[in-house]
Design a protein around this motif. Structure first.
Motif, PDB file in Angstrom:
ATOM      1  N   SER A   1       0.821  -1.207   0.000  1.00  0.00           N
ATOM      2  CA  SER A   1       0.000   0.000   0.000  1.00  0.00           C
ATOM      3  C   SER A   1       0.858   1.262   0.000  1.00  0.00           C
ATOM      4  CB  SER A   1      -0.939  -0.069   1.210  1.00  0.00           C
ATOM      5  OG  SER A   1      -1.216   1.202   1.699  1.00  0.00           O
TER       6      SER A   1
ATOM      7  N   THR B   1       2.215   1.703  -3.463  1.00  0.00           N
ATOM      8  CA  THR B   1       1.150   2.011  -4.424  1.00  0.00           C
ATOM      9  C   THR B   1       0.702   3.460  -4.289  1.00  0.00           C
ATOM     10  OG1 THR B   1       0.439  -0.275  -4.202  1.00  0.00           O
ATOM     11  CG2 THR B   1      -1.080   1.220  -5.304  1.00  0.00           C
ATOM     12  N   HIS B   2       0.748   3.985  -3.057  1.00  0.00           N
ATOM     13  CA  HIS B   2       0.277   5.346  -2.834  1.00  0.00           C
ATOM     14  C   HIS B   2       1.392   6.379  -2.804  1.00  0.00           C
ATOM     15  CE1 HIS B   2      -3.260   3.090  -1.034  1.00  0.00           C
ATOM     16  NE2 HIS B   2      -3.712   3.679  -2.114  1.00  0.00           N
TER      17      HIS B   2
END
Ligand SMILES: [Zn+2]
Length: 417
Positions: free
Chosen positions: A255, A258-259
């Motif tokens: 995460s 991805t961010h």
């Protein structure tokens, strides 16, 4: 008139190198750093260049350098090359593509009797792969003055053999590696051709890439301490499950990458060890290995810091102990625009539209860039696969990349002081 690299000669040379593989080592090519097989591959490279009239020598680190004299004896050298060692069960292109391209470039220059002012040096570096000793780019780090005798004694392979001992076993004195260091005044520039080891070129339908940045890497090991107990007898609310915490960390690592606000950051948990590793016991401990790759130093460090902070918080919530241990920290390396622009212009001359892209993997080029301005040419990897027997590059793409390499070196020869 451009001089075109010959796919058949490149294929034959790749076959010759691929045959130098550890017997009984399973599929693919296994030719580890500082082994007799790696030395055999260097001997093949040295012999090919000697046949072409180059003056060949091996330095104290086991790197092989072959030089074609230029018309100006006082001019610094322009170089190209890559590596000949492999990971276990590798393909036949990683590193070898650049070494074969170097041989073919020397052949083109000799066959076409191309005059060049700078000496041209064709180099294969020893021990590029980190697979055996945990340190990548040993030969090129030595020429850049980044690795010395002390480091060589500390790094060990899985059998406990140190880099220094392995070097001695194939005839090099680790105490003398300082002699292999390159003098920046002796170099004008360097270009490494390598397979992409990713799928950007293939996905864009391009046959040649020019690298602008080599990714950095922050490597961490997390140790999680839970409470091992009976999987049937322990109610869910009374557990400190190290495996469940590890699973949460894998997803938060994904995460964070991805961010990541700035593009290009990638983060991976490539290994998890769970103890005691029994189906009927709640995990009492877990170790995770985390690799964060970035194209921007600040962004890479921010992502790594966020991963550590959130992993600690996740463990805290679960009553699981958490410690983070740094393993390695390498900043991203932007390659100099001057060499990159020459390579892009060379592509344009040849009617090729290259992709300018980042390298996700580390390369000898990033170490050489500490000594002299360095560029990289990428050729496509089929399905982006590398470090696997399925690694493949279309031989015509490798020939095209080699044509760009040869023309690019000659353009540098014309443009560099
Ligand atoms: Zn490589």
């Amino acid at each position: 008139m451009s001089r075109l690299a010959d796919p058949d000669r490149l294929r034959a040379l790749l076959d010759t190198f691929a045959a130098l593989s550890e017997p009984d080592s399973g599929p693919g090519v296994t030719r580890l750093a500082y082994t007799p097989l790696e030395r055999d591959a260097h001997a093949v490279f040295a012999a090919r260049l000697a046949d072409l009239g180059a003056v060949v020598r091996t330095d104290a680190a086991g790197n092989t350098l072959a030089e074609l004299a230029g018309t100006d004896p006082a001019a610094p050298a322009i170089g190209t090359g890559s590596h000949l060692d492999s990971v276990p069960n590798a393909g036949r292109f990683d590193g070898i593509a650049g070494a074969a391209a170097a041989v073919e470039t020397a052949r083109l220059i000799r066959e076409h009797e191309v005059a060049h002012r700078h000496p041209l040096r064709f180099v294969v570096f020893a021990a590029e792969e980190g697979a055996r000793f945990g340190q990548a780019c040993t030969g090129s780090r030595i020429v850049a003055g980044l690795t010395g005798p002390d480091d060589l004694r500390e790094k060990r392979d899985a059998e406990g053999v140190s880099l220094a001992e392995a070097m001695s076993a194939v005839g090099f004195d680790p105490a003398l590696v300082g002699d292999a260091r390159w003098d920046p005044a002796d170099w004008a520039g360097f270009v490494e051709l390598h397979i992409e080891q990713g799928a950007v070129l293939e996905s864009e339908g391009r046959r040649v890439g020019v690298v602008d940045t080599i990714s950095g890497s922050t490597r961490l090991r997390f140790e999680l301490t839970g409470r091992a107990s009976h999987s049937g007898g322990t109610p869910m609310h009374l557990r400190a499950d190290a495996a469940a915490a590890a699973a949460e960390i894998v997803l938060l690592v994904e995460s964070v990458a991805t961010h990541a606000a700035a593009g290009g950051t990638r983060a991976t948990v490539g290994r998890i060890d769970i103890a005691p590793g029994s189906i009927t016991t709640i995990a009492g401990a877990a170790s995770l290995w985390v690799d964060v790759r970035g194209l921007d130093r600040g962004e890479q460090q921010r992502a790594a810091a966020e991963i550590v902070e959130r992993a600690a918080a996740a463990c805290d919530r679960r009553g699981v102990g958490f410690t983070s241990h740094p393993l390695a920290e390498t900043p991203p390396v932007p390659l100099p625009a001057a060499v990159r622009d020459v390579l892009v212009a060379t592509c344009a001359d040849l009617g090729i539209d290259p992709t300018v892209l980042a390298s996700g993997a580390s390369h000898d080029a990033q170490q050489v860039n500490h000594v002299t301005p360095t560029g990289m040419i990428f050729v496509p990897s089929r399905d982006g696969i590398s470090h696997d027997p399925a690694e493949s590059t279309d031989i015509d793409d490798l020939a095209l990349g080699t044509t760009v390499l040869a023309a690019g070196l000659l353009r540098l020869d014309a443009e560099l002081p």
